[in-house]
Write a protein that holds these residues in place. Structure first.
Motif, PDB file in Angstrom:
ATOM      1  N   GLY A 110       3.390  -2.012  -4.638  1.00 41.86           N
ATOM      2  CA  GLY A 110       4.233  -0.745  -5.056  1.00 41.86           C
ATOM      3  C   GLY A 110       3.487   0.239  -6.014  1.00 41.86           C
ATOM      4  N   HIS A 111       2.786  -0.370  -6.845  1.00 39.50           N
ATOM      5  CA  HIS A 111       2.078   0.625  -7.812  1.00 39.50           C
ATOM      6  C   HIS A 111       1.465   1.641  -7.471  1.00 39.50           C
ATOM      7  CE1 HIS A 111       2.296  -3.505 -10.424  1.00 39.50           C
ATOM      8  NE2 HIS A 111       3.520  -3.007 -10.175  1.00 39.50           N
ATOM      9  N   ARG A 112       1.628   2.557  -7.855  1.00 36.50           N
ATOM     10  CA  ARG A 112       1.130   3.945  -7.358  1.00 36.50           C
ATOM     11  C   ARG A 112       0.674   4.962  -8.430  1.00 36.50           C
ATOM     12  NH1 ARG A 112       5.234   8.032  -6.978  1.00 36.50           N
ATOM     13  NH2 ARG A 112       4.143   9.072  -5.183  1.00 36.50           N
ATOM     14  N   GLU A 113       0.794   4.871  -9.725  1.00 35.55           N
ATOM     15  CA  GLU A 113       0.402   5.648 -10.827  1.00 35.55           C
ATOM     16  C   GLU A 113      -1.169   5.137 -11.334  1.00 35.55           C
ATOM     17  OE1 GLU A 113       3.432   5.925 -13.672  1.00 35.55           O
ATOM     18  OE2 GLU A 113       4.556   7.310 -12.480  1.00 35.55           O
ATOM     19  N   VAL A 114      -1.960   5.857 -10.971  1.00 37.22           N
ATOM     20  CA  VAL A 114      -3.517   5.948 -11.523  1.00 37.22           C
ATOM     21  C   VAL A 114      -3.635   6.578 -12.531  1.00 37.22           C
ATOM     22  CG1 VAL A 114      -5.807   6.010 -10.586  1.00 37.22           C
ATOM     23  CG2 VAL A 114      -4.239   5.655  -8.900  1.00 37.22           C
ATOM     24  N   ASP A 115      -4.068   5.930 -13.883  1.00 43.69           N
ATOM     25  CA  ASP A 115      -4.145   6.510 -15.182  1.00 43.69           C
ATOM     26  C   ASP A 115      -5.452   7.059 -15.235  1.00 43.69           C
ATOM     27  OD1 ASP A 115      -3.650   7.292 -17.701  1.00 43.69           O
ATOM     28  OD2 ASP A 115      -3.725   5.129 -18.519  1.00 43.69           O
ATOM     29  N   HIS A 116      -5.763   7.995 -14.513  1.00 42.96           N
ATOM     30  CA  HIS A 116      -7.219   8.611 -14.385  1.00 42.96           C
ATOM     31  C   HIS A 116      -6.962   9.947 -13.692  1.00 42.96           C
ATOM     32  CE1 HIS A 116     -11.280   8.540 -14.995  1.00 42.96           C
ATOM     33  NE2 HIS A 116     -11.816   7.463 -14.429  1.00 42.96           N
ATOM     34  N   PHE A 117      -8.023  10.671 -13.788  1.00 44.33           N
ATOM     35  CA  PHE A 117      -8.175  11.950 -13.009  1.00 44.33           C
ATOM     36  C   PHE A 117      -8.734  11.842 -11.462  1.00 44.33           C
ATOM     37  CE2 PHE A 117      -8.992  13.338 -17.706  1.00 44.33           C
ATOM     38  CZ  PHE A 117      -8.109  14.194 -17.638  1.00 44.33           C
ATOM     39  N   PHE A 118      -9.155  10.720 -11.219  1.00 48.06           N
ATOM     40  CA  PHE A 118      -9.654  10.517  -9.696  1.00 48.06           C
ATOM     41  C   PHE A 118      -9.549   8.929  -9.429  1.00 48.06           C
ATOM     42  CE2 PHE A 118     -13.434  11.406 -12.378  1.00 48.06           C
ATOM     43  CZ  PHE A 118     -14.105  10.109 -12.281  1.00 48.06           C
TER      44      PHE A 118
ATOM     45  N   LYS B 260      -6.540  -1.751 -12.240  1.00 47.34           N
ATOM     46  CA  LYS B 260      -5.501  -1.967 -13.029  1.00 47.34           C
ATOM     47  C   LYS B 260      -4.174  -2.063 -12.290  1.00 47.34           C
ATOM     48  CE  LYS B 260      -7.933  -0.278 -16.870  1.00 47.34           C
ATOM     49  NZ  LYS B 260      -8.050   0.986 -17.913  1.00 47.34           N
ATOM     50  N   LEU B 261      -4.071  -1.265 -11.053  1.00 43.40           N
ATOM     51  CA  LEU B 261      -2.865  -1.348 -10.398  1.00 43.40           C
ATOM     52  C   LEU B 261      -2.478  -2.598  -9.597  1.00 43.40           C
ATOM     53  CD1 LEU B 261      -3.142   2.186  -8.728  1.00 43.40           C
ATOM     54  CD2 LEU B 261      -2.139   1.858 -10.877  1.00 43.40           C
ATOM     55  N   SER B 262      -3.451  -3.433  -9.352  1.00 43.63           N
ATOM     56  CA  SER B 262      -3.074  -4.640  -8.813  1.00 43.63           C
ATOM     57  C   SER B 262      -2.146  -5.675  -9.423  1.00 43.63           C
ATOM     58  CB  SER B 262      -4.477  -5.376  -8.345  1.00 43.63           C
ATOM     59  OG  SER B 262      -4.172  -6.589  -7.794  1.00 43.63           O
ATOM     60  N   CYS B 263      -1.483  -6.190  -8.699  1.00 45.52           N
ATOM     61  CA  CYS B 263      -0.422  -7.220  -8.909  1.00 45.52           C
ATOM     62  C   CYS B 263      -1.044  -8.633  -9.324  1.00 45.52           C
ATOM     63  CB  CYS B 263       1.049  -7.124  -8.517  1.00 45.52           C
ATOM     64  SG  CYS B 263       0.767  -7.153  -6.800  1.00 45.52           S
TER      65      CYS B 263
ATOM     66  N   THR C 239       0.885  -1.185   0.031  1.00 46.75           N
ATOM     67  CA  THR C 239      -0.035   0.019   0.118  1.00 46.75           C
ATOM     68  C   THR C 239       0.888   1.413   0.096  1.00 46.75           C
ATOM     69  OG1 THR C 239      -1.697  -1.322   1.149  1.00 46.75           O
ATOM     70  CG2 THR C 239      -1.772   1.315   1.184  1.00 46.75           C
ATOM     71  N   PRO C 240       0.738   2.140  -1.129  1.00 45.84           N
ATOM     72  CA  PRO C 240       1.820   3.393  -1.029  1.00 45.84           C
ATOM     73  C   PRO C 240       0.987   4.397  -0.275  1.00 45.84           C
ATOM     74  CG  PRO C 240       0.063   3.231  -3.028  1.00 45.84           C
ATOM     75  CD  PRO C 240      -0.080   2.068  -2.180  1.00 45.84           C
ATOM     76  N   GLN C 241       1.940   5.484   0.261  1.00 45.25           N
ATOM     77  CA  GLN C 241       1.463   6.503   0.867  1.00 45.25           C
ATOM     78  C   GLN C 241       0.571   7.429   0.383  1.00 45.25           C
ATOM     79  OE1 GLN C 241       2.062   7.080   4.401  1.00 45.25           O
ATOM     80  NE2 GLN C 241       3.157   4.972   4.322  1.00 45.25           N
ATOM     81  N   GLU C 242       0.984   7.531  -1.149  1.00 40.87           N
ATOM     82  CA  GLU C 242      -0.018   8.470  -1.969  1.00 40.87           C
ATOM     83  C   GLU C 242       0.035   7.728  -3.450  1.00 40.87           C
ATOM     84  OE1 GLU C 242       2.198  11.946  -1.647  1.00 40.87           O
ATOM     85  OE2 GLU C 242       3.884  11.315  -3.032  1.00 40.87           O
ATOM     86  N   PHE C 243      -1.036   8.257  -4.140  1.00 40.75           N
ATOM     87  CA  PHE C 243      -1.111   7.957  -5.665  1.00 40.75           C
ATOM     88  C   PHE C 243      -0.802   9.230  -6.328  1.00 40.75           C
ATOM     89  CE2 PHE C 243      -3.975   4.722  -3.560  1.00 40.75           C
ATOM     90  CZ  PHE C 243      -3.608   3.803  -3.786  1.00 40.75           C
ATOM     91  N   VAL C 244      -0.367   8.663  -7.767  1.00 43.64           N
ATOM     92  CA  VAL C 244      -0.150   9.855  -8.769  1.00 43.64           C
ATOM     93  C   VAL C 244      -1.266   9.686  -9.672  1.00 43.64           C
ATOM     94  CG1 VAL C 244       1.283  10.550 -10.646  1.00 43.64           C
ATOM     95  CG2 VAL C 244       2.284   9.843  -8.359  1.00 43.64           C
ATOM     96  N   LEU C 245      -2.031  10.726  -9.837  1.00 42.44           N
ATOM     97  CA  LEU C 245      -3.080  10.713 -10.791  1.00 42.44           C
ATOM     98  C   LEU C 245      -2.758  11.367 -12.005  1.00 42.44           C
ATOM     99  CD1 LEU C 245      -5.988  12.146  -8.451  1.00 42.44           C
ATOM    100  CD2 LEU C 245      -5.636   9.717  -9.013  1.00 42.44           C
TER     101      LEU C 245
END
Length: 319
Positions: free
Chosen positions: A170-178, A186-189, A8-14
């Motif tokens: 460790g995936h934290r880049e969300v390919d969306h606006f929210f 799509k982030l799940s491994c 679980t990341p501390q933050e996500f990149v939108l």
């Protein structure tokens, strides 16, 4: 292995459309204007529906619920989107993402059911006019509204829990606006087939079944309207129901496209634009559609403006 602590990341990149920086200014303007219009339009409908005694009917009770829902719906996503467009770091905290996911999903699910309830109200009003006040009594209206809100939030608890339990590794880049369910899956491994099947099943319950019932109710409504002797009555019925049908088409059409189509990398940008449509544009258009095509609401606005003007004039004359 402790999946939560390790994945679980501390933050996500939108990401949004960060690969197209030239879209930042146009998107900021569209989002800001849409949000301001949404706030003013829906607040105006809530005020006029509560302050004008002629609008204390089941139809406007449900419309007030829809306006309140749309206010919260857009507020859960748009402010963060505006901040991220202007920021070099387009991030949202993990807690913020969880809150956004839960609220957006809860209110979206509630709107799916509430629009169905509103079509039932129009069905009774037009097809059973003599029994309307008996059938659509205050207690039933409160029960239908409460059931819509409770079902929407219950669905959000289930779907949010299932989505957030998936390890991200460790995936934290969300390919969306929210933060939305399809984007987070799509982030799940791990294999998300079960989650996607569950999402499809719930989407059928909250999207396809209500829209099918709405279309059936409107088939009966059209049949009843065409049998009316009064041309004025037909025009009023088609005006009221036409506004509701436009709202239904805008919301359900885009939501069905997003949640019921198979995942495809080629359609990810279209998916982003579609989600913006039902998440931002539709709530902005709802007040315009209901007011521009509704003489009762426009009359109530005029009476409210006159009342405010008179009160202000009396206040100035006493000084």
């Amino acid at each position: 292995m402790n999946w939560v602590n390790e994945s679980t990341p501390q933050e996500f990149v939108l990401l949004g459309f960060s690969d197209r920086p030239w879209l930042a200014l146009p998107l900021f303007v569209v989002f800001l204007v849409s949000y301001v219009l949404t706030i003013f339009g829906n607040v105006a409908i809530i005020l006029v529906s509560r302050l004008d005694a002629k609008l204390h009917t089941p139809m406007y009770f449900f419309l007030t619920n829809l306006s309140l829902l749309d206010l919260c719906y857009t507020t859960s996503t748009v402010p963060q989107m505006l901040v991220n467009i202007c920021s070099a770091r387009k991030v949202i905290s993990y807690g913020g993402c969880v809150a956004q996911l839960f609220i957006f999903l809860a209110l979206g699910s509630t709107e799916c059911l509430l629009l169905g309830v509103m079509s039932f109200d129009r069905f009774v009003a037009i097809c059973r006019p003599l029994h309307y006040s008996v059938i659509m009594h205050q207690r039933l209206c409160l029960q239908l509204a409460a059931a819509s809100w409770l079902s929407g939030f219950s669905n959000s608890v289930l779907q949010s829990t299932w989505t957030l339990r998936m390890p991200l590794c460790g995936h934290r880049e969300v390919d969306h606006f929210f933060c939305e369910v399809p984007a987070l899956l799509k982030l799940s491994c791990m294999d998300t087939t079960a989650n996607e099947a569950e999402l499809f099943f719930i989407s059928v319950l909250f999207l396809l079944i209500p829209v099918t019932l709405i279309l059936i109710s409107y088939a009966f409504i059209v049949h009843a309207v065409l049998r009316m002797q009064s041309a004025e009555g037909r025009r009023k019925a088609f005006g009221t129901c036409g506004a509701h049908l436009i709202v239904v088409t805008l919301f359900y059409g885009t939501a069905i496209y997003m949640y019921l189509q198979p995942p495809s990398p080629a359609s990810k940008d279209r998916g982003k634009m579609v989600s913006l449509f039902y998440g931002i544009i539709a709530p902005m258009l709802n007040p315009l559609i209901y007011t521009l095509r509704n003489k009762e609401v426009k009359g109530a606005f005029r009476r409210l403006i006159v009342r405010v003007f008179i009160i202000r004039k009396q206040g100035l004359s006493k000084r």
